[in-house]
Design a protein around this motif. Structure first.
Motif, PDB file in Angstrom:
ATOM      1  N   VAL A 175      -4.693   6.391  -0.864  1.00  0.00           N
ATOM      2  CA  VAL A 175      -4.532   4.837  -1.413  1.00  0.00           C
ATOM      3  C   VAL A 175      -4.661   4.796  -3.009  1.00  0.00           C
ATOM      4  N   HIS A 176      -3.259   3.598  -3.520  1.00  0.00           N
ATOM      5  CA  HIS A 176      -3.412   4.226  -4.311  1.00  0.00           C
ATOM      6  C   HIS A 176      -5.135   3.076  -5.421  1.00  0.00           C
ATOM      7  N   ASN A 177      -6.274   3.110  -4.435  1.00  0.00           N
ATOM      8  CA  ASN A 177      -7.294   2.711  -5.228  1.00  0.00           C
ATOM      9  C   ASN A 177      -7.825   3.355  -5.328  1.00  0.00           C
ATOM     10  N   ALA A 178      -8.302   5.139  -4.537  1.00  0.00           N
ATOM     11  CA  ALA A 178      -8.863   5.429  -4.845  1.00  0.00           C
ATOM     12  C   ALA A 178      -9.739   6.315  -6.147  1.00  0.00           C
TER      13      ALA A 178
ATOM     14  N   MET B 151     -15.773   5.153   0.586  1.00  0.00           N
ATOM     15  CA  MET B 151     -14.137   5.254   0.376  1.00  0.00           C
ATOM     16  C   MET B 151     -13.431   4.891   2.178  1.00  0.00           C
TER      17      MET B 151
ATOM     18  N   SER C  67       1.185  -0.892  -0.003  1.00  0.00           N
ATOM     19  CA  SER C  67      -0.122   0.522  -0.291  1.00  0.00           C
ATOM     20  C   SER C  67       0.998   1.314  -0.187  1.00  0.00           C
TER      21      SER C  67
ATOM     22  N   SER D  88      -1.820  -2.362  -5.940  1.00  0.00           N
ATOM     23  CA  SER D  88      -2.130  -2.003  -4.626  1.00  0.00           C
ATOM     24  C   SER D  88      -3.670  -1.467  -4.469  1.00  0.00           C
ATOM     25  N   SER D  89      -4.249  -1.831  -3.673  1.00  0.00           N
ATOM     26  CA  SER D  89      -5.614  -1.837  -2.992  1.00  0.00           C
ATOM     27  C   SER D  89      -5.846  -2.233  -1.866  1.00  0.00           C
ATOM     28  N   ALA D  90      -4.616  -0.794  -1.199  1.00  0.00           N
ATOM     29  CA  ALA D  90      -5.588  -1.053   0.018  1.00  0.00           C
ATOM     30  C   ALA D  90      -4.678  -2.712   0.842  1.00  0.00           C
TER      31      ALA D  90
ATOM     32  N   THR E 144       5.478   3.037  -6.411  1.00  0.00           N
ATOM     33  CA  THR E 144       4.488   2.026  -5.870  1.00  0.00           C
ATOM     34  C   THR E 144       4.694   0.263  -6.434  1.00  0.00           C
TER      35      THR E 144
END
Lengths: 408, 266
Positions: B118-121, A258, A105, A159-161, A138
């Motif tokens: 976050v990269h997935n925002a 979110m 992340s 990279s999905s948290a 990343t």
């Protein structure tokens, strides 16, 4: 889906380096979370720090990648003969036929956080020597790993948290099934940094104690760090009967909020159902669920609703985040390794730090370690942005006796 | 044996410097109109609920704009589409602001700043805006991000036999990070890919891995764009589609591992 073999795997977290230390810590319920003393961070919370990360010397030719995240990646890769296994696979299949798919992340953002303190007071310029692409970006940890093994196949960071290193299995599986590669290094690496510590603090999601998943008094997460990896290959008839297979993958998006999960656990439920569907299994085929179980009030409540909607109230489950902390982008990979150990050694890790299970969750949450033969288990990973992934793992041949302590 | 993955392109969305949408970009890539690099103007994302609209950063708004153009062109609903997002970095300005605050005496970053980091925002906001609950991949491969996203989307189409939308976007960092990572402007590309040919199909693509050299633009301005913004490494593919003829293009991917794409108009 066609099952895939986890031919080798390893994990390094605050529980220790490699499988034996991880297994011992889980078996003995060792408390590795500690009051936060990381860097200059001044927050009343607990962390799961890996000892000795700063002592790691980067391998020859890899100095440009030097940052906490890649140091921990290298430390993790060098446990349990994992690096040797990757090199053997690369020689067998060809270096262009081995992919690298890792989750993180925050990558090496810590380097940039620290560099911002050293900005030139007049020009605002960052100090010389900060290598953006090889530390902060990343992609850095996959780039590092790919170069470390001199691999030339497809590679990417997911990279999905906090679902990142569960979803890497999905990317790798599609690449293998499409025929682009024969093996994949998958896993996750995330390290302590100021962004996540102060960020989760801003949301009021940091526990003031060692986190207590599913406890009636749970009050948030304890952030940890970890590097965990698996080598994925197609299974063969010669595989050890106690080899661990990836049997199913389910993914979904909440499309809700979110930073809060869907209150009814809808996305979580869909991910679990999709995983069962992809494995061709029924809920009764699953012996244990390693929960995402972060210990925030909302995550555990939403996940419990999802779990009970799919599995009812009796399925054995626990969260191992009381032991490891929440290792964020590495959590899926760490908990994959814990699931693999549970399958091979026939034990369910009890949820550390939890004293009284929240009765509103209506879960059969395991507080104590339990010896029990397991054939198939599920691991849940959910993250910010409403991203959900459930994985199902099983033994290559069910019905065998668990390994004794001496075998690992 | 070279593995070739086949998919059909049903919709294209693009927004970047001097590139306002697919129809006008098509005219530029076929040479009917000159390429003029004008600053990217990102529209307000009306589809987002008011609270999310206020909080959305550029990478979210950019990705929404390109994806909605592609989905509308394909005549689809987003709600059931699996998605692949690929960004060479997260939102640059948001990252800068967080690093600046963490280096100050007051480290109290806001919850919105944090969840936007976050990269997935963009993937999260996108699913909220469209109601899409299907799976999503959120990827990064530095300069190779477009190729990595395309390859993942292709495997999704081929292995799952389902449609998939690829959304690749980049946003710039302000100084001082701009000096380390000099992305000059916002650029996003979205492609709707399908496993079969349909009435709305624009082109068939067959993707394989190659070590051949990557295609470059003869037009100096387009070539400098291709090099300056990672997602622009995908523009030669869009040019081949725009030209409406059978072509083989090679896109940059990782080091000397590249993607060869056979493009056929449909």
């Amino acid at each position: 889906m066609k099952p895939l073999l986890l031919s080798h795997f390893t994990a390094t977290s605050c529980l220790g380096r490699g499988l034996q230390q991880t297994l011992d810590a889980l078996r003995h319920g060792r408390q590795a979370l500690k009051p936060c003393d990381f860097e200059t961070v001044n927050l009343p919370t607990f962390i799961g720090e890996v000892e000795g990360v700063d002592d790691v010397k980067m391998a020859a030719g890899m100095a440009d990648y030097n940052c906490r995240n890649n140091r921990l990646a290298q430390l993790g890769l060098e446990q349990d003969g994992f690096a040797d296994a990757v090199n053997t696979a690369a020689e067998r299949y060809g270096r262009e036929r081995v992919g690298v798919f890792l989750g993180t992340s925050t990558s090496g953002i810590l380097e940039t956080e620290l560099a911002f303190r050293e900005r030139d007071p007049v020009t605002g310029a960052l100090p010389a020597g900060l290598n953006y692409s090889k530390t902060q970006n990343t992609y850095s940890v996959t780039d590092f790993t790919r170069q470390y093994f001199a691999l030339s196949g497809p590679a990417v960071v997911v990279s999905s948290a906090c679902s990142s290193s569960a979803k890497v299995f999905s990317v790798a599986r599609r690449m293998i099934e499409a025929g682009l590669i024969d093996a994949a290094v998958v896993g996750g690496v995330d390290t302590l940094c100021l962004t996540t510590l102060y960020g989760f603090a801003s949301l009021g999601l940091l526990s003031t104690q060692a986190c207590r998943p599913c406890d009636v008094e749970r009050d948030g997460i304890s952030i940890g760090e970890a590097a965990a990896f698996a080598l994925l290959e197609r299974p063969s008839a010669n595989d050890n009967t106690r080899a661990v297979l990836l049997l199913g993958i389910g993914e979904s998006s909440d499309a809700y909020h979110m930073s809060s999960p869907h209150p009814e656990g809808l996305g979580a439920r869909i991910a679990m159902q999709e995983a069962l569907h992809s494995a061709g299994l029924a809920p009764t085929d699953i012996d244990y669920i390693n929960l995402h179980g972060t210990a925030t009030p909302s995550n555990d409540a939403a996940e419990a609703k999802g779990v009970t909607a799919v599995f009812g109230h009796d399925i054995l489950c626990s969260s191992t985040k009381g032991a490891t902390g929440h290792t964020l982008g590495a959590a899926g990979a760490v908990e994959t390794v814990i699931c693999a150990l549970a399958l091979q050694h026939g034990f369910i890790p009890g949820g550390l730090n939890t004293h009284e299970v929240d009765p509103l969750l209506e879960l059969n949450y395991q507080l104590e370690n339990r010896s029990q033969a397991l054939a198939r288990v599920m691991s849940n990973s959910f993250g910010f942005g409403g991203t959900n992934c459930s994985l199902i793992f099983g033994l290559a041949q069910v019905g065998q006796q668990p390994d004794g302590e001496s075998n690992q | 044996m070279t593995i070739q993955l086949t998919a059909y392109i049903e919709g294209i969305g693009i927004l970047g410097p001097g590139l306002t949408n697919w129809p006008s970009t098509l005219e530029i890539l076929t040479g009917e109109q000159p390429y003029l690099s004008l600053k990217t103007v990102i529209p307000t994302p009306e589809l987002l609920p008011a609270a999310e609209r206020r909080r959305a950063s550029d990478i979210v708004k950019l990705t929404l704009a390109t994806s909605l153009e592609a989905i509308a062109a394909a005549g689809l609903e987003a709600a059931s589409l699996p998605s692949v997002f690929s960004f060479s970095n997260g939102d640059g300005l948001n990252c800068h602001t967080i690093c600046e605050m963490l280096a100050s005496d007051d480290r109290q970053i806001s919850p919105t700043r944090f969840h936007n980091s976050v990269h997935n925002a963009a993937a999260g906001y996108w699913s909220i805006a469209t109601g899409a609950m299907a799976s999503s991949s959120v990827l990064c491969a530095f300069d190779a991000s477009f190729g990595a996203g395309l390859l993942d989307a292709m495997t999704q189409v081929v292995v799952e036999g389902s449609r998939c939308i690829l959304m690749a976007s980049d946003t710039p960092y302000p100084e001082p990070m701009f000096s380390l990572r000099s992305i000059p402007d916002n650029l996003g590309i979205a492609l709707v890919l399908a496993p079969q040919q349909n009435p709305q199909t624009i082109a068939q693509i067959k993707v394989s891995i190659t070590h051949d050299d990557a295609c470059k633009f003869q037009d100096a301005a387009l070539e400098s764009l291709r090099i300056a913004i990672p997602v622009a490494r995908g523009l030669p593919l869009l040019q081949a589609i725009a030209q409406q003829k059978n072509r083989r293009v090679v896109l940059d991917y990782l080091d000397n591992t590249r993607l060869a794409i056979e493009v056929s108009p449909c």
